[in-house]
Design an enzyme around this catalytic site. Structure first.
Site, PDB file in Angstrom:
ATOM      1  NE  ARG A  90      39.188  26.901  35.567  1.00  0.00           N
ATOM      2  CZ  ARG A  90      39.339  27.714  34.519  1.00  0.00           C
ATOM      3  NH1 ARG A  90      39.601  27.220  33.338  1.00  0.00           N
ATOM      4  NH2 ARG A  90      39.247  29.012  34.660  1.00  0.00           N
ATOM      5  NE  ARG A 162      34.283  34.663  30.177  1.00  0.00           N
ATOM      6  CZ  ARG A 162      35.330  34.008  30.674  1.00  0.00           C
ATOM      7  NH1 ARG A 162      36.511  34.096  30.092  1.00  0.00           N
ATOM      8  NH2 ARG A 162      35.205  33.270  31.750  1.00  0.00           N
ATOM      9  NE  ARG A 173      34.817  32.916  36.381  1.00  0.00           N
ATOM     10  CZ  ARG A 173      35.002  34.042  35.716  1.00  0.00           C
ATOM     11  NH1 ARG A 173      34.078  34.993  35.733  1.00  0.00           N
ATOM     12  NH2 ARG A 173      36.094  34.226  35.025  1.00  0.00           N
TER      13      ARG A 173
HETATM   14  P1  ADP Z   1      38.868  32.467  33.225  1.00  0.00           P
HETATM   15  O1  ADP Z   1      39.582  32.969  31.998  1.00  0.00           O
HETATM   16  O2  ADP Z   1      38.115  33.542  33.902  1.00  0.00           O
HETATM   17  O3  ADP Z   1      39.822  31.712  34.105  1.00  0.00           O
HETATM   18  P2  ADP Z   1      37.749  30.383  31.575  1.00  0.00           P
HETATM   19  O4  ADP Z   1      37.358  31.068  30.315  1.00  0.00           O
HETATM   20  O5  ADP Z   1      39.022  29.608  31.556  1.00  0.00           O
HETATM   21  O6  ADP Z   1      37.744  31.436  32.768  1.00  0.00           O
HETATM   22  O7  ADP Z   1      36.594  29.396  32.029  1.00  0.00           O
HETATM   23  C1  ADP Z   1      35.252  29.827  32.087  1.00  0.00           C
HETATM   24  C2  ADP Z   1      34.363  28.726  32.626  1.00  0.00           C
HETATM   25  O8  ADP Z   1      34.428  27.577  31.770  1.00  0.00           O
HETATM   26  C3  ADP Z   1      34.745  28.202  34.010  1.00  0.00           C
HETATM   27  O9  ADP Z   1      34.219  29.000  35.058  1.00  0.00           O
HETATM   28  C4  ADP Z   1      34.127  26.803  33.963  1.00  0.00           C
HETATM   29  O10 ADP Z   1      32.723  26.842  34.152  1.00  0.00           O
HETATM   30  C5  ADP Z   1      34.397  26.383  32.524  1.00  0.00           C
HETATM   31  N1  ADP Z   1      35.689  25.698  32.399  1.00  0.00           N
HETATM   32  C6  ADP Z   1      36.774  26.123  31.689  1.00  0.00           C
HETATM   33  N2  ADP Z   1      37.795  25.270  31.815  1.00  0.00           N
HETATM   34  C7  ADP Z   1      37.362  24.274  32.638  1.00  0.00           C
HETATM   35  C8  ADP Z   1      37.945  23.090  33.161  1.00  0.00           C
HETATM   36  N3  ADP Z   1      39.213  22.744  32.866  1.00  0.00           N
HETATM   37  N4  ADP Z   1      37.194  22.310  33.993  1.00  0.00           N
HETATM   38  C9  ADP Z   1      35.933  22.632  34.292  1.00  0.00           C
HETATM   39  N5  ADP Z   1      35.320  23.735  33.841  1.00  0.00           N
HETATM   40  C10 ADP Z   1      36.015  24.554  33.007  1.00  0.00           C
END
Ligand code: ADP
Ligand code: ADP
Ligand code: ZN
Length: 220
Positions: A90, A162, A173
């Site tokens: 990310r 969630r 986000r």
């Molecule tokens: P979504 O499905 O809504 O895209 P995720 O479940 O992938 O969200 O991620 C939820 C949260 O977990 C993010 O907002 C962040 O805080 C953390 N997170 C997940 N993946 C990463 C990453 N690669 N780097 C940093 N934080 C992460």
């Protein structure tokens, strides 16, 4: 062996498509958000630290994040037909870490699929998203409901909203996505790996488009 990334803003349908693609091509689905949430639920030191960021819609710092997923990526790549990575990398430093991790295993990234969905649609999707706390499968109250209200079709466990799927945190986000994650697309574009898809059609239509593309690249 076919390893790929699925990218896109929060709510683009990464998890939904990744799960179906994993089934279709016998790949392992590894979602970084699921890894973080399982550390948080387990109350581990890393989980406690990560939650301070996650609850506010911020990214978990790169070093901590990579320490949580690196081994799982190696295991997933080595022990399966390949992996669909969802939610990692990310940031640019994470993309560089991933290139290094895969290089150490002698593994190649074959495709980076980016799902494009506009902001307003994302808000509607995420405020009504339901997540299974047993198997992490995602549903939507209107677009993609479970057969029995509140119960996961796959594992029978309960569905929940969630804590970070509330409007204020979703907006943060999205802001963080534009600032820190969108630049990662360029990293993969420069390496000739990026392919963009319209993420707004129904789930099955998006799936068909992505499947056709991956087949052209040699996924079976
Ligand atoms: P979504 O499905 O809504 O895209 P995720 O479940 O992938 O969200 O991620 C939820 C949260 O977990 C993010 O907002 C962040 O805080 C953390 N997170 C997940 N993946 C990463 C990453 N690669 N780097 C940093 N934080 C992460
Ligand atoms: P991400 O992993 O990118 O955050 P999800 O796969 O969790 O996204 O999907 C977010 C929400 O949108 C879920 O409620 C899901 O059921 C719904 N959804 C996913 N794809 C579509 C689509 N093509 N059309 C409508 N709703 C969708
Ligand atoms: Zn389930």
């Amino acid at each position: 062996m076919f390893n790929m990334l699925i990218m896109g803003p929060p709510g683009a349908g990464k998890g939904t498509q990744a799960q179906d693609l994993a089934k279709r091509f016998s790949l392992r689905h590894l979602a970084s958000g699921d890894v973080v949430r399982s550390e948080v639920d387990g109350g581990t030191p890393k989980g406690l630290e990560a939650n301070e960021y996650m609850k506010d819609g911020k990214l978990v710092p790169d070093v901590l994040m990579t320490s949580m997923v690196a081994d799982q990526i190696k295991v997933a790549c080595e022990s399966s037909n390949g992996v669909v990575l969802d939610g990692y990398p990310r940031t640019l430093p994470q993309a560089e870490s991933l290139t290094k991790i895969l290089g150490e295993c002698g593994i190649e990234m074959r495709a980076v699929v980016n799902l494009k969905v506009p902001g307003q649609e994302i808000l509607d999707r995420l405020v009504f998203r339901l997540t299974c706390h047993g198997c992490n499968r995602v549903y939507h109250r209107n677009n993609n409901p479970p057969k029995v209200e509140g119960i996961c079709d796959d594992c029978g466990k309960g569905l929940k909203i969630r804590p970070d799927d509330n409007e204020q945190v979703i907006r943060e986000r999205l802001r963080v996505y534009e600032e820190q994650t969108a630049p990662v697309l360029k990293y993969y574009e420069e390496r000739g790996l990026l392919k963009e898809f319209d993420g707004t059609p129904p789930i099955g239509e998006v799936f068909q488009c992505v499947v056709q593309y991956l087949q052209k690249l040699g996924a079976e």
